[in-house]
Scaffold this motif. Sequence first.
Motif, mmCIF file in Angstrom:
data_model
loop_
_atom_site.group_PDB
_atom_site.id
_atom_site.type_symbol
_atom_site.label_atom_id
_atom_site.label_comp_id
_atom_site.label_asym_id
_atom_site.label_seq_id
_atom_site.Cartn_x
_atom_site.Cartn_y
_atom_site.Cartn_z
ATOM 1 N N SER A 202 8.116 14.580 3.196
ATOM 2 C CA SER A 202 7.575 14.081 4.461
ATOM 3 C C SER A 202 6.675 12.891 4.142
ATOM 4 N N HIS A 203 7.245 11.701 4.284
ATOM 5 C CA HIS A 203 6.562 10.495 3.807
ATOM 6 C C HIS A 203 5.577 9.914 4.813
ATOM 7 N N ASP A 204 5.744 10.208 6.115
ATOM 8 C CA ASP A 204 5.004 9.493 7.139
ATOM 9 C C ASP A 204 3.490 9.721 7.057
ATOM 10 N N PHE A 205 3.049 10.992 6.952
ATOM 11 C CA PHE A 205 1.618 11.283 6.845
ATOM 12 C C PHE A 205 1.012 10.579 5.634
ATOM 13 N N VAL A 206 1.758 10.584 4.522
ATOM 14 C CA VAL A 206 1.237 10.001 3.282
ATOM 15 C C VAL A 206 1.115 8.484 3.418
ATOM 16 N N GLU A 207 2.089 7.846 4.047
ATOM 17 C CA GLU A 207 2.026 6.393 4.229
ATOM 18 C C GLU A 207 0.837 5.998 5.102
ATOM 19 N N ALA A 208 0.562 6.784 6.141
ATOM 20 C CA ALA A 208 -0.620 6.512 6.972
ATOM 21 C C ALA A 208 -1.893 6.661 6.154
ATOM 22 N N SER B 233 0.786 -1.240 0.000
ATOM 23 C CA SER B 233 0.000 0.000 0.000
ATOM 24 C C SER B 233 0.812 1.280 0.000
ATOM 25 N N CYS B 234 2.074 1.240 0.413
ATOM 26 C CA CYS B 234 2.782 2.480 0.762
ATOM 27 C C CYS B 234 3.852 2.910 -0.227
ATOM 28 N N GLY B 235 3.731 2.500 -1.483
ATOM 29 C CA GLY B 235 4.646 3.034 -2.480
ATOM 30 C C GLY B 235 4.348 4.498 -2.733
ATOM 31 N N LEU B 236 5.313 5.359 -2.469
ATOM 32 C CA LEU B 236 5.076 6.798 -2.568
ATOM 33 C C LEU B 236 5.084 7.250 -4.028
ATOM 34 N N PRO B 237 4.098 8.025 -4.433
ATOM 35 C CA PRO B 237 4.110 8.559 -5.798
ATOM 36 C C PRO B 237 5.117 9.696 -5.924
ATOM 37 N N LYS B 238 5.518 9.968 -7.135
ATOM 38 C CA LYS B 238 6.367 11.126 -7.405
ATOM 39 C C LYS B 238 5.475 12.235 -7.935
ATOM 40 N N LEU B 239 5.484 13.363 -7.257
ATOM 41 C CA LEU B 239 4.594 14.454 -7.639
ATOM 42 C C LEU B 239 5.055 15.094 -8.939
#
Length: 802
Positions: free
Chosen positions: A429-435, A411-417
Amino acid sequence: MSGGTHGDRGLDSPRSFLEYASSRAEERAKNAKLGRVQAYLSAIAPIGAARVRVRAAHLIQELPEDAPPEDAVALAQARVGEFWEAAFGTSDTGDLAARRAIARKPDAFLDRDPQALSEMRRLYESFSVEADLVPQPMAPSRLRALVGILPSWLLGAAAATLLFSITSGPILHRIPWSVLLGILLALHSNATTLALLGVFGRVRRAQEKERADGSSAKEPLSLPDTAIVIPIYHEDPKRVFSSVGAMRDALERTPHAESFTFYVLSDTQDPFVAADEERAWRRLAAVPRSVIPVYYRRRPSNTGKKAGNIAEFAVRNEQRFRYMIVLDADSLIGPGTILELVKRIDSNSRLALLQAPNDLRGGETIYARALQFGHALAGGILLRGLSRWSGGNGNYFGHNAVIRLSAFVRSCGLPKLAGAPPLGGPILSHDFVEAALLCRSGHEVRFAHDLGESYEEPPPSLEDYLTRDRRWCQGNLQHLRLVTAEGLTTLSRIHLLYGALAYLASPLWFAFLILGALSPFVGVTIDDPRLALALTLGAFGLLLFPRVIATLHAIFTRRKEFGGLLRLLSSVGIEFLVSVLLAPIMMFAQSQFVFEILSGRTVSWGTQSRDGSGSSNLFDPRLMIIFFSGIVSGVLLMWSSELLALLLAPIWIPWVLAPLLSRLLTHQGLSRAFRRLGLLRVGTETAPPPIIQSAERLRDYFHPDETSRFRDIVLDPALNARRRQDLEASSPRELTSEERALIEKLEERVLSRGPAALSSEERALLLNDAQALARLHREGWKRWPVESWDLPRPMHAESRER
């Protein structure tokens, strides 16, 4: 003498004695060759001591019996080079991807079988590519409005309406002034709501029975395999490994010790710091009879920064561990809290992330201790309120949390804006987005607000705080682009939005104050002074309410924790004074951050200062900008209106005092005096828990050693290669013949007498010459008694084939 024991052994005759002495000398020479080759192979490949002994013995058999140890090392170097070329297509024995491939298939090391070489090449290629999570889509949805925080905004709207109704004058001035007040009070009233929930809120009986977080009443017989990961980047190894050692020792005294494994995941690029990290890890990993292993893995490049570091570990270890506990470099968690986190997440199959509190500890300066005290006073109440408000749609603070590994990977693959930084590109800041991504996929994210013994360290000075805050500001403003992403829960959107508004509030306050200061000059007047006074007092009361309710709660429930009633009240007053003085400075700094980001200036995550003693530069450029702005503002206000200058004095005077305040708040003498008087005392100082005492005791055990650092950089292939790359990239000037002669003389001395034979300055000369480092690496293995030293050895952080 013809009989007796010596006669039986035949040592009484000169010939027999010479034969015995000769055989002993041959045995010692063979052992010296074997030991030196074993030391070299151990530093090259993480294959285990037993395999190293077998490989070394085979190599020794290829040599004549009278060959010296340096010939044995030369042969080992040649065979390793041939294997490296055949398996990996490179001669760089410091290649970290190659080491990790060998760690996965240790039996294939030095094997010339084509199938084994092919498998090693496949593994090498897989490790040469950074493992990452699959980026999740975050396309905008059709959601046009966010709900769920109506009380705060209704209060803000009422305040804005009241201000507009009691003033007269140009409407184009009164409307924005009133709207700004409404927005600001709406934002700050949210803290009041959380404080009320934290003190007076009640959960349903069923939730209380489950302790509001999925905890099970039954004590499990065993716990699932859990990795405790500590990502680091140019951190103080003494601080990191003393905490890891304390947590490991404490966990080993519990019945579930075998369920845990520690991983120090280093992204450090500086070979000097990396040498200290590896040496500290060797000391920790070498503790005999330890049940819990401690692994150390260093990436060749810090792709994706901390998020990328954790993502690679998660992808490669998803099948090995059910959970991972993510810590920061300054994190420290007690064994009871670690066990409880795992028990709670394991008892609730929907729970994907459980966030522990992040209490502050270890502050030594007045600045750090004020932060620490304020957090101890109100932080627990606010977190309890946040937990009760958000329920299963909680948030993630980036560390001191347990995570379900399978849910994280999926679920937590971060997108590139889209676009370039600072508002585009990788998410800072990845933590808020991963949650938010975990909640979007149907999982729960909760706070374990009732747990204790979960700590981090405060920044020691205002400058250090501003450096960190600048990065957070950029990361949180990026979240504005994700607020309307499709599929997010309403509370996830609110978390993202409020994280950004926490920084946008500063320029909004700035604008509100400017409009207020200009009001008399543009013809705005107050029609009802009594209502205006009531509005002003109400606004201040709203801002102070969380602090007041937290103080009352502390007085009635835990004043002993703060040193008694008198010290508690004195500390509350000091912390309030520090906050009042620093608030205008933070408003200016954060407004400047927002302006820089909107104008395209970007920053990236770097090394954080965690030195508890702190230091402050009186002429720090950021503080000097605030200082001169205060001077200019004061002069202009005094010139335009003495009354206005007096009313705004709480704003511009702290700006003028910013450098001096920063210096005073880190003054070591004043800080020691505050500690002696018991001011700003918190519970971890009144009664330090065992985990903190243990970490403090271990600090000196991992103290760095300059001589050992030099030796490790010379001998370790990866550190040596990285240092030479850095030197070659810096385009060093050509040495004169005299300087080259001095270097060669120092090379010979250190090779013949060892690293301790040089002074610090002489070792620095060699470490700054790539040619010298290459020769020392090649010859040091041959000429130094490496078989008797505690040498660098690579360690893997991947599971082997079973």
